[in-house]
Design a protein around this motif. Structure first.
Motif, mmCIF file in Angstrom:
data_model
loop_
_atom_site.group_PDB
_atom_site.id
_atom_site.type_symbol
_atom_site.label_atom_id
_atom_site.label_comp_id
_atom_site.label_asym_id
_atom_site.label_seq_id
_atom_site.Cartn_x
_atom_site.Cartn_y
_atom_site.Cartn_z
ATOM 1 N N ASP A 1 -6.357 7.787 -1.029
ATOM 2 C CA ASP A 1 -6.071 6.482 -0.797
ATOM 3 C C ASP A 1 -6.821 5.618 -1.938
ATOM 4 O O ASP A 1 -6.215 4.738 -2.401
ATOM 5 C CB ASP A 1 -6.452 6.088 0.596
ATOM 6 C CG ASP A 1 -5.765 4.586 1.096
ATOM 7 O OD1 ASP A 1 -4.836 4.273 0.396
ATOM 8 O OD2 ASP A 1 -6.524 4.016 1.586
ATOM 9 N N ARG A 2 -7.903 6.106 -1.895
ATOM 10 C CA ARG A 2 -8.858 5.310 -2.844
ATOM 11 C C ARG A 2 -8.351 5.255 -4.493
ATOM 12 O O ARG A 2 -8.452 4.333 -5.034
ATOM 13 C CB ARG A 2 -10.386 5.434 -2.707
ATOM 14 C CG ARG A 2 -11.198 5.048 -1.667
ATOM 15 C CD ARG A 2 -12.375 5.107 -1.778
ATOM 16 N NE ARG A 2 -13.015 6.591 -1.725
ATOM 17 C CZ ARG A 2 -13.429 7.393 -0.755
ATOM 18 N NH1 ARG A 2 -13.227 6.939 0.517
ATOM 19 N NH2 ARG A 2 -13.707 8.503 -1.081
ATOM 20 N N LYS A 3 -8.204 6.680 -4.574
ATOM 21 C CA LYS A 3 -7.793 7.001 -5.806
ATOM 22 C C LYS A 3 -6.394 6.096 -6.371
ATOM 23 O O LYS A 3 -6.207 5.513 -7.281
ATOM 24 C CB LYS A 3 -7.468 8.203 -6.169
ATOM 25 C CG LYS A 3 -6.750 8.711 -7.530
ATOM 26 C CD LYS A 3 -6.950 10.225 -7.655
ATOM 27 C CE LYS A 3 -6.491 10.596 -9.011
ATOM 28 N NZ LYS A 3 -6.933 11.837 -9.509
ATOM 29 N N LEU A 4 -5.452 5.912 -5.427
ATOM 30 C CA LEU A 4 -4.008 5.449 -5.525
ATOM 31 C C LEU A 4 -4.446 3.945 -5.696
ATOM 32 O O LEU A 4 -3.988 3.106 -6.597
ATOM 33 C CB LEU A 4 -3.117 5.629 -4.575
ATOM 34 C CG LEU A 4 -2.728 7.138 -4.714
ATOM 35 C CD1 LEU A 4 -2.069 7.457 -3.631
ATOM 36 C CD2 LEU A 4 -1.773 7.565 -5.956
ATOM 37 N N ARG A 5 -5.336 3.218 -4.947
ATOM 38 C CA ARG A 5 -5.753 1.928 -4.772
ATOM 39 C C ARG A 5 -6.137 1.480 -6.510
ATOM 40 O O ARG A 5 -6.016 0.397 -6.858
ATOM 41 C CB ARG A 5 -6.410 1.634 -3.645
ATOM 42 C CG ARG A 5 -5.899 1.438 -2.315
ATOM 43 C CD ARG A 5 -6.684 1.051 -1.433
ATOM 44 N NE ARG A 5 -6.242 1.398 -0.113
ATOM 45 C CZ ARG A 5 -5.564 0.455 0.669
ATOM 46 N NH1 ARG A 5 -5.333 -0.738 0.171
ATOM 47 N NH2 ARG A 5 -5.214 0.794 1.729
ATOM 48 N N ARG A 6 -7.291 2.363 -6.611
ATOM 49 C CA ARG A 6 -7.877 2.190 -8.164
ATOM 50 C C ARG A 6 -6.586 2.131 -9.081
ATOM 51 O O ARG A 6 -6.883 1.364 -10.064
ATOM 52 C CB ARG A 6 -8.818 3.213 -8.535
ATOM 53 C CG ARG A 6 -10.196 2.868 -7.878
ATOM 54 C CD ARG A 6 -11.351 3.534 -8.396
ATOM 55 N NE ARG A 6 -11.092 5.028 -8.541
ATOM 56 C CZ ARG A 6 -11.151 5.990 -7.772
ATOM 57 N NH1 ARG A 6 -12.035 5.613 -6.433
ATOM 58 N NH2 ARG A 6 -10.887 7.342 -7.959
ATOM 59 N N THR A 7 -5.704 2.957 -9.228
ATOM 60 C CA THR A 7 -4.715 3.086 -10.309
ATOM 61 C C THR A 7 -3.825 1.712 -10.171
ATOM 62 O O THR A 7 -3.555 1.083 -11.134
ATOM 63 C CB THR A 7 -3.969 4.294 -9.903
ATOM 64 O OG1 THR A 7 -4.625 5.494 -10.067
ATOM 65 C CG2 THR A 7 -2.776 4.375 -10.996
ATOM 66 N N LYS A 8 -3.713 1.277 -8.943
ATOM 67 C CA LYS A 8 -2.803 0.212 -8.858
ATOM 68 C C LYS A 8 -3.258 -0.783 -9.269
ATOM 69 O O LYS A 8 -2.811 -1.909 -9.941
ATOM 70 C CB LYS A 8 -2.443 -0.155 -7.290
ATOM 71 C CG LYS A 8 -1.442 -1.143 -6.937
ATOM 72 C CD LYS A 8 -1.318 -1.437 -5.605
ATOM 73 C CE LYS A 8 -0.586 -2.739 -5.223
ATOM 74 N NZ LYS A 8 -0.712 -3.122 -4.125
ATOM 75 N N ALA B 1 0.838 -1.133 -0.042
ATOM 76 C CA ALA B 1 0.033 -0.001 -0.063
ATOM 77 C C ALA B 1 0.812 1.183 -0.015
ATOM 78 O O ALA B 1 2.212 1.069 0.296
ATOM 79 C CB ALA B 1 -0.912 -0.057 1.282
ATOM 80 N N ALA B 2 0.335 2.204 -0.591
ATOM 81 C CA ALA B 2 0.969 3.633 -0.454
ATOM 82 C C ALA B 2 0.941 4.115 1.062
ATOM 83 O O ALA B 2 0.307 3.899 1.792
ATOM 84 C CB ALA B 2 0.271 4.778 -1.204
#
Length: 177
Positions: free
Chosen positions: A167-174, A51-52
């Motif tokens: 956090d949600r945006k980075l998880r979706r990108t990942k 996770a970031a």
């Protein structure tokens, strides 16, 4: 601006006091000048955790947890100012998004003791380099934490919500990769 926290997550972290304080300055909010600042949510992808992590810093005056932010700089665009502040306050450099992630408000305490309302434009910055020497080294505490932990430490309700949105945006990108 409407608060950005959904009903699912509750992080007090002084938010009730902050909202009361903000309400007590309603006249300044509606009748006085509103100041602009630019800030960065600095994050890194942690290879072991998957996770970031996000970087939070303390303010020099009060010691409360915040994100690197600063006043406009003549000739610089908002995202450029946010990147400059990230380096000056936390010693990080990286790739910054031109488009703002969002905005949050807070009351800035000036040197004369007055408090003025500030609207802060927030940009995502993916950290690529952490520098040992930077202008405000030793003047602030710096910590890498989860986005949820960052949201629990800051006072500003809108900033709490923006951490969760990032956090949600980075998880979706990942997930797309």
């Amino acid at each position: 601006m409407a608060p950005l926290i959904s009903g699912r997550a509750k992080f007090s972290g002084g938010s009730d006091r902050f909202l009361s304080e903000l309400a007590s300055h309603a006249d300044a909010l509606f009748h006085g000048p509103i100041y602009e600042q630019y800030a960065a949510i600095c994050y890194r992808k942690h290879p072991d955790l998957g996770a970031a992590q996000v970087l939070i810093v303390t303010s020099r005056e009060s010691g409360r947890w915040i994100v690197p932010k600063g006043w406009p700089i003549k000739g610089k665009k908002p995202h450029e100012v946010a990147a400059i502040e990230a380096f000056e306050e936390a010693g990080v450099r990286g790739k910054i998004k031109k488009k703002p992630l969002g905005y949050f408000t807070y009351l800035k305490q000036l040197v004369d003791g007055n408090r003025v309302p500030c609207v802060v434009q927030l940009h995502l910055l993916e950290v690529e380099k952490i520098c040992e020497n930077f202008p405000e080294r030793g003047q602030r505490r710096i910590e890498w934490v989860s986005f949820i932990e960052a949201a629990s430490r800051v006072r500003e309700p809108e900033l709490k919500g923006l951490f969760l949105i990032a956090d949600r945006k980075l998880r979706r990108t990942k997930a797309k990769k």
